[in-house]
Design a protein around this motif. Structure first.
Motif, mmCIF file in Angstrom:
data_model
loop_
_atom_site.group_PDB
_atom_site.id
_atom_site.type_symbol
_atom_site.label_atom_id
_atom_site.label_comp_id
_atom_site.label_asym_id
_atom_site.label_seq_id
_atom_site.Cartn_x
_atom_site.Cartn_y
_atom_site.Cartn_z
ATOM 1 N N PRO A 17 33.868 -129.086 -25.703
ATOM 2 C CA PRO A 17 33.963 -129.278 -27.120
ATOM 3 C C PRO A 17 35.179 -128.609 -27.675
ATOM 4 N N ILE A 18 35.714 -127.607 -26.904
ATOM 5 C CA ILE A 18 36.846 -126.720 -27.379
ATOM 6 C C ILE A 18 38.181 -127.747 -27.646
ATOM 7 N N SER A 19 38.080 -128.722 -26.959
ATOM 8 C CA SER A 19 39.419 -129.662 -27.164
ATOM 9 C C SER A 19 39.257 -130.930 -28.306
ATOM 10 N N GLN A 20 38.111 -130.793 -28.948
ATOM 11 C CA GLN A 20 37.814 -131.653 -29.935
ATOM 12 C C GLN A 20 38.751 -131.845 -31.084
ATOM 13 N N PHE A 22 41.706 -131.194 -30.935
ATOM 14 C CA PHE A 22 43.069 -131.927 -30.182
ATOM 15 C C PHE A 22 42.993 -133.213 -30.248
ATOM 16 N N TRP A 23 41.813 -133.851 -30.047
ATOM 17 C CA TRP A 23 41.782 -135.384 -29.857
ATOM 18 C C TRP A 23 41.516 -135.937 -31.198
ATOM 19 N N ASP A 24 41.097 -135.162 -32.196
ATOM 20 C CA ASP A 24 40.847 -135.468 -33.618
ATOM 21 C C ASP A 24 42.041 -135.901 -34.241
ATOM 22 N N ASN A 25 43.009 -134.713 -34.105
ATOM 23 C CA ASN A 25 44.378 -134.889 -34.574
ATOM 24 C C ASN A 25 45.272 -135.912 -33.947
ATOM 25 N N LEU A 26 44.879 -136.025 -32.688
ATOM 26 C CA LEU A 26 45.784 -137.126 -32.024
ATOM 27 C C LEU A 26 45.536 -138.519 -32.568
ATOM 28 N N LYS A 27 44.241 -138.749 -32.937
ATOM 29 C CA LYS A 27 44.143 -140.179 -33.493
ATOM 30 C C LYS A 27 44.899 -140.361 -35.071
ATOM 31 N N GLN A 28 45.006 -139.118 -35.827
ATOM 32 C CA GLN A 28 45.788 -139.322 -36.778
ATOM 33 C C GLN A 28 47.469 -139.133 -36.559
ATOM 34 N N LYS A 29 47.806 -139.456 -35.164
ATOM 35 C CA LYS A 29 49.038 -139.056 -34.918
ATOM 36 C C LYS A 29 49.739 -137.722 -35.079
ATOM 37 N N LYS A 30 48.877 -136.649 -34.823
ATOM 38 C CA LYS A 30 49.419 -135.376 -35.042
ATOM 39 C C LYS A 30 49.210 -134.764 -33.604
ATOM 40 N N SER A 32 48.590 -131.182 -32.150
ATOM 41 C CA SER A 32 48.011 -130.017 -32.768
ATOM 42 C C SER A 32 47.818 -129.353 -31.457
ATOM 43 N N LEU A 33 48.130 -128.029 -31.442
ATOM 44 C CA LEU A 33 48.027 -127.178 -30.365
ATOM 45 C C LEU A 33 47.397 -125.726 -30.730
ATOM 46 N N GLN A 34 46.724 -125.004 -29.621
ATOM 47 C CA GLN A 34 46.187 -123.656 -30.300
ATOM 48 C C GLN A 34 47.360 -122.565 -30.041
ATOM 49 N N VAL A 35 47.265 -121.684 -30.976
ATOM 50 C CA VAL A 35 48.072 -120.618 -31.069
ATOM 51 C C VAL A 35 47.400 -119.429 -31.147
ATOM 52 N N CYS A 36 47.831 -118.313 -30.445
ATOM 53 C CA CYS A 36 46.951 -117.063 -30.262
ATOM 54 C C CYS A 36 47.531 -116.250 -31.383
ATOM 55 N N CYS A 39 49.378 -112.672 -29.852
ATOM 56 C CA CYS A 39 50.505 -112.722 -29.486
ATOM 57 C C CYS A 39 51.457 -113.533 -29.824
ATOM 58 N N ASP A 40 51.091 -114.707 -30.779
ATOM 59 C CA ASP A 40 51.643 -115.718 -31.270
ATOM 60 C C ASP A 40 52.223 -116.668 -30.291
ATOM 61 N N LYS A 41 51.506 -116.818 -29.200
ATOM 62 C CA LYS A 41 52.049 -117.724 -28.068
ATOM 63 C C LYS A 41 51.116 -119.160 -28.460
ATOM 64 N N TRP A 42 51.938 -120.427 -28.107
ATOM 65 C CA TRP A 42 51.216 -121.589 -27.959
ATOM 66 C C TRP A 42 50.645 -121.776 -26.772
ATOM 67 N N ILE A 43 49.552 -122.474 -26.860
ATOM 68 C CA ILE A 43 48.620 -122.815 -25.577
ATOM 69 C C ILE A 43 48.315 -124.075 -25.537
ATOM 70 N N PHE A 44 48.304 -124.603 -24.391
ATOM 71 C CA PHE A 44 48.043 -125.906 -24.027
ATOM 72 C C PHE A 44 47.604 -125.709 -22.524
ATOM 73 N N TYR A 45 46.378 -126.083 -22.114
ATOM 74 C CA TYR A 45 45.217 -126.890 -22.487
ATOM 75 C C TYR A 45 44.494 -126.122 -23.207
ATOM 76 N N PRO A 46 43.588 -126.838 -24.202
ATOM 77 C CA PRO A 46 42.925 -126.069 -25.001
ATOM 78 C C PRO A 46 41.833 -124.934 -24.084
ATOM 79 N N ARG A 47 41.577 -123.869 -24.778
ATOM 80 C CA ARG A 47 40.755 -122.771 -23.939
ATOM 81 C C ARG A 47 40.056 -121.904 -24.951
#
Length: 89
Positions: A17-20, A22-30, A32-36, A39-47
């Motif tokens: 469910p942590i990736s939900q 990502f999928w919800d925003n993708l359906k809206q053509k957005k 979205s990625l996780q950011v820490c 340390c302000d780093k962008w993260i993919f895959y969701p964790r």
């Protein structure tokens, strides 16, 4: 000549469910990625934690157009084949 068979392809399974978001925003053509927040780093895959600083304060942010198109190939000397200085492509 026979026609191609009608094959149904499986739908992606959203696990865990942590990736939900990502999928919800993708359906809206957005995109979205996780950011820490530590340390302000962008993260993919969701964790659940940051792979860079192991922080657990992760938020979802929409990637901007510049971030979406900023990609490339990087390598280091260990990646080269037989001491060549160009990437092995």
């Amino acid at each position: 000549m026979s026609s191609a068979p009608n094959i149904s392809l499986p739908k992606p399974t959203i696990t865990p469910p942590i990736s939900q978001p990502f999928w919800d925003n993708l359906k809206q053509k957005k995109l979205s990625l996780q950011v820490c927040q530590s340390c302000d780093k962008w993260i993919f895959y969701p964790r659940h934690h940051c792979p860079y600083c192991f922080g657990t304060s992760l938020v979802w942010r929409e990637a901007q157009e510049k971030q979406k198109s900023n990609h490339g190939v990087s390598y280091n000397e260990q990646d080269t084949l037989h001491g060549r200085r160009e990437p092995p492509m």
